[in-house]
Design a protein around this motif. Structure first.
Motif, PDB file in Angstrom:
ATOM      1  N   ASP A  46       0.825  -1.221   0.000  1.00 41.46           N
ATOM      2  CA  ASP A  46       0.000   0.000   0.000  1.00 41.46           C
ATOM      3  C   ASP A  46       0.855   1.266   0.000  1.00 41.46           C
ATOM      4  O   ASP A  46       0.358   2.355   0.246  1.00 41.46           O
ATOM      5  N   ASN A  47       2.166   1.097  -0.284  1.00 40.35           N
ATOM      6  CA  ASN A  47       3.007   2.296  -0.338  1.00 40.35           C
ATOM      7  C   ASN A  47       3.758   2.404  -1.669  1.00 40.35           C
ATOM      8  O   ASN A  47       4.782   3.061  -1.751  1.00 40.35           O
ATOM      9  N   TYR A  48       3.240   1.740  -2.721  1.00 43.04           N
ATOM     10  CA  TYR A  48       3.826   1.935  -4.044  1.00 43.04           C
ATOM     11  C   TYR A  48       2.967   2.968  -4.765  1.00 43.04           C
ATOM     12  O   TYR A  48       1.769   2.729  -4.995  1.00 43.04           O
ATOM     13  N   PRO A  49       3.545   4.137  -5.092  1.00 44.67           N
ATOM     14  CA  PRO A  49       2.724   5.220  -5.649  1.00 44.67           C
ATOM     15  C   PRO A  49       1.998   4.801  -6.924  1.00 44.67           C
ATOM     16  O   PRO A  49       2.511   4.000  -7.709  1.00 44.67           O
ATOM     17  N   GLY A  50       0.814   5.354  -7.109  1.00 50.16           N
ATOM     18  CA  GLY A  50       0.050   5.063  -8.322  1.00 50.16           C
ATOM     19  C   GLY A  50      -1.038   4.034  -8.095  1.00 50.16           C
ATOM     20  O   GLY A  50      -1.862   3.791  -8.976  1.00 50.16           O
ATOM     21  N   PHE A  51      -1.034   3.410  -6.923  1.00 51.37           N
ATOM     22  CA  PHE A  51      -2.057   2.406  -6.618  1.00 51.37           C
ATOM     23  C   PHE A  51      -2.740   2.778  -5.297  1.00 51.37           C
ATOM     24  O   PHE A  51      -2.467   2.168  -4.260  1.00 51.37           O
ATOM     25  N   ARG A 276      22.153  -3.816  -1.794  1.00 52.05           N
ATOM     26  CA  ARG A 276      23.167  -2.768  -1.602  1.00 52.05           C
ATOM     27  C   ARG A 276      22.965  -2.064  -0.262  1.00 52.05           C
ATOM     28  O   ARG A 276      21.891  -2.150   0.338  1.00 52.05           O
ATOM     29  N   VAL A 277      23.989  -1.378   0.182  1.00 43.56           N
ATOM     30  CA  VAL A 277      23.875  -0.552   1.388  1.00 43.56           C
ATOM     31  C   VAL A 277      22.906   0.585   1.062  1.00 43.56           C
ATOM     32  O   VAL A 277      23.119   1.320   0.093  1.00 43.56           O
ATOM     33  N   THR A 278      21.831   0.697   1.814  1.00 44.56           N
ATOM     34  CA  THR A 278      20.821   1.719   1.541  1.00 44.56           C
ATOM     35  C   THR A 278      20.018   1.995   2.815  1.00 44.56           C
ATOM     36  O   THR A 278      19.836   1.079   3.616  1.00 44.56           O
ATOM     37  N   PRO A 279      19.535   3.223   2.993  1.00 46.64           N
ATOM     38  CA  PRO A 279      18.760   3.494   4.209  1.00 46.64           C
ATOM     39  C   PRO A 279      17.311   3.020   4.115  1.00 46.64           C
ATOM     40  O   PRO A 279      16.600   3.007   5.107  1.00 46.64           O
ATOM     41  N   LEU A 280      16.850   2.615   2.925  1.00 48.14           N
ATOM     42  CA  LEU A 280      15.441   2.247   2.781  1.00 48.14           C
ATOM     43  C   LEU A 280      15.302   1.084   1.798  1.00 48.14           C
ATOM     44  O   LEU A 280      15.829   1.150   0.685  1.00 48.14           O
ATOM     45  N   ARG A 281      14.611   0.027   2.224  1.00 49.21           N
ATOM     46  CA  ARG A 281      14.424  -1.140   1.338  1.00 49.21           C
ATOM     47  C   ARG A 281      12.946  -1.317   1.026  1.00 49.21           C
ATOM     48  O   ARG A 281      12.196  -1.878   1.817  1.00 49.21           O
ATOM     49  N   GLN A 282      12.541  -0.810  -0.127  1.00 50.45           N
ATOM     50  CA  GLN A 282      11.150  -0.836  -0.575  1.00 50.45           C
ATOM     51  C   GLN A 282      11.140  -1.204  -2.053  1.00 50.45           C
ATOM     52  O   GLN A 282      12.162  -1.080  -2.730  1.00 50.45           O
ATOM     53  N   VAL A 283       9.961  -1.550  -2.586  1.00 54.77           N
ATOM     54  CA  VAL A 283       9.862  -1.815  -4.028  1.00 54.77           C
ATOM     55  C   VAL A 283      10.249  -0.548  -4.789  1.00 54.77           C
ATOM     56  O   VAL A 283      10.990  -0.585  -5.779  1.00 54.77           O
ATOM     57  N   LEU A 284       9.754   0.574  -4.288  1.00 54.54           N
ATOM     58  CA  LEU A 284      10.008   1.854  -4.961  1.00 54.54           C
ATOM     59  C   LEU A 284      11.499   2.178  -5.045  1.00 54.54           C
ATOM     60  O   LEU A 284      12.003   2.567  -6.112  1.00 54.54           O
ATOM     61  N   THR A 285      12.207   2.013  -3.934  1.00 56.53           N
ATOM     62  CA  THR A 285      13.635   2.361  -3.936  1.00 56.53           C
ATOM     63  C   THR A 285      14.432   1.347  -4.760  1.00 56.53           C
ATOM     64  O   THR A 285      15.395   1.703  -5.440  1.00 56.53           O
TER      65      THR A 285
END
Ligand code: NAP
Length: 305
Positions: A46-51, A276-285
Motif C-alpha cells: 500500500d506504499n507503491y505510488p500510483g495504486f 546494496r547498502v541503503t537506508p530504505l528497502r522498498q519496491v520503490l527504492t
C-alpha cells in the motif's frame, strides 16, 4: 556478447531490465527462483505510488515483468556460480557451468529471509513453520498462530493473518517495535493480535505438525508455552552476496557498497535494490536503483566499450 546481464529478477532487476532493453541494450536477466522477488510474499503493497487502493505483490510484479518483456529483455532461470572481471568485459558463470560474456553486470540478487535457528524450526518447516503468510496463511483459518519479529514484515503479515486465524501472537524480543508507525497503530488497534514482548522462541514443538511454541521471557528467564498451530518467522533478511565475497566490496553485514551511480568498486559492475547498502528497502527504492544502474551502465558502455 550481452551489453548487460542482470543478476536477480525482483523489482530492482526487472526495472533495470526495462530501462536497459528500452535503451536498446542487449539485456539478459538471470533469476534462479521466481521472477518478482521477496515482494511476491506480500499480500498487499500500500506504499507503491500510483495504486491508491493498494495492489498485491504478485500483481505488481506481474506488471513489472510484462513491461520489461515488452521491450525485449531476455530471461533465464539459472543460478549464478560466480562472476569474473576481465577488464573491458566480464563473464557471468551460470550454475550449469556455462560462461556468458557481457560488457556490464547489474547485481540485483536481493536478500533472503533469516532463520531463527531454534530447535524444531527445520523439522516443522512446511508443517506449521512458514516464512510466507500470503502463501500459507489459508491453512490456519480459524486457528491460533504466532508471528516472530517486530519489523515491517512481521506486522504486515500479522495483520494479514488476523483476517484468517483465530488469534495471532506477535513474539518480539524487545518492548519497542521496529516497524513504521502506521503499521504499529494498525496492529495495536486490531483485537486479534496479542503482543508477547520481551520474549524469544526457545523451541517450536509439535507431533506431526506444530502444536505450540516454547518462549522465554528475556527479563526473568521464565519459560512458557503458547498453543499455536502455525508460526511465521520474520526476523530480518541477509543479502545474497555469498558468491561475490572475494570480488566486490561489501560492508560488514555483507551488503554491496555503491556510489550514487550504483557503481561498485569494479568498473562496469553495478548493484541495485535490497542487496546494496541503503537506508530504505522498498519496491520503490529498488526500482529506482534499477533505473539508475541501467542508465549508468549504458553511459559506461558508450564511454568504454
Ligand atoms: P527488519 O526490519 O530487520 O526486522 C527484523 C525484526 O526481527 C526486528 O524487530 C528484530 O528485532 C527481529 N529479530 C532479528 N533477529 C532476531 C532473532 N534472532 N530473534 C528474534 N527476533 C529477531 O526485517 P523485515 O521486517 O523483514 O524488513 C526488512 C526490510 O524490508 C526493512 O528495511 C523493511 O523496512 C523493509 N520492508 C518494507 C515493507 C514496506 O514498506 N511495505 C514491508 C516489509 C519490509 P529488533 O527490532 O530487536 O532488532
Amino acid at each position: 556478447m550481452y551489453d548487460v546481464i542482470i543478476i536477480g529478477g525482483g523489482p530492482a532487476g526487472l526495472t533495470a531490465g526495462l530501462y536497459a532493453a528500452r535503451g536498446g541494450l542487449k539485456t539478459l536477466i538471470c533469476e534462479e527462483k521466481v521472477f518478482g522477488g521477496q515482494i511476491l510474499m506480500s499480500y498487499e503493497v500500500d506504499n507503491y505510488p500510483g495504486f491508491p487502493k493498494g495492489i498485491s505483490g504478485m500483481d505488481l510484479m506481474d506488471n513489472f515483468m510484462k513491461q520489461a518483456e515488452k521491450f525485449g529483455v531476455e530471461t533465464n532461470y539459472e543460478g549464478i556460480k560466480g562472476i569474473e572481471d576481465k577488464g573491458k568485459t566480464k563473464d557471468v558463470i551460470l550454475s550449469n557451468g556455462t560462461k556468458l560474456n557481457t560488457k556490464t553486470i547489474i547485481v540485483a540478487a536481493g536478500a533472503s529471509a533469516n532463520k531463527l535457528n531454534c530447535p524444531g524450526e527445520k523439522k516443522f518447516t512446511g508443517k506449521g513453520v512458514s516464512y510466507c503468510a500470503t502463501c500459507d496463511g489459508a491453512f490456519f483459518r480459524g486457528k491460533p498462530v504466532a508471528v516472530v519479529g517486530g519489523g515491517d514484515s512481521a506486522l504486515e503479515e500479522a495483520l494479514y493473518l488476523a483476517n484468517l486465524a483465530s488469534k495471532v501472537y506477535i513474539i518480539h524480543r524487545r518492548e519497542q517495535l521496529r516497524a513504521v508507525k502506521v503499521l504499529q497503530e494498525r496492529a495495536f488497534s486490531n483485537n486479534k493480535l496479542e503482543f508477547v514482548f520481551n520474549h524469544v522462541v526457545k523451541e517450536i514443538q509439535g507431533d506431526k505438525f506444530v502444536n505450540g511454541v516454547l518462549v522465554e521471557n528475556v527479563k526473568t528467564g521464565e519459560l512458557s508455552r503458547l498453543d499455536v498451530d502455525g508460526i511465521f518467522i520474520y526476523v530480518g533478511i541477509t543479502p545474497n552476496t555469498k558468491f561475490l565475497e572475494d570480488i566486490i566490496e561489501l560492508n560488514e553485514d555483507g551488503y554491496i557498497i555503491v556510489n550514487e551511480n550504483m557503481e561498485t568498486n569494479i568498473p562496469g559492475i553495478f548493484a541495485a535494490g535490497d542487496i546494496r547498502v541503503t537506508p530504505l528497502r522498498q519496491v520503490l527504492t529498488a526500482a529506482a536503483d534499477g533505473a539508475i544502474a541501467a542508465s549508468c551502465a549504458q553511459k559506461y558502455i558508450e564511454r568504454n566499450c
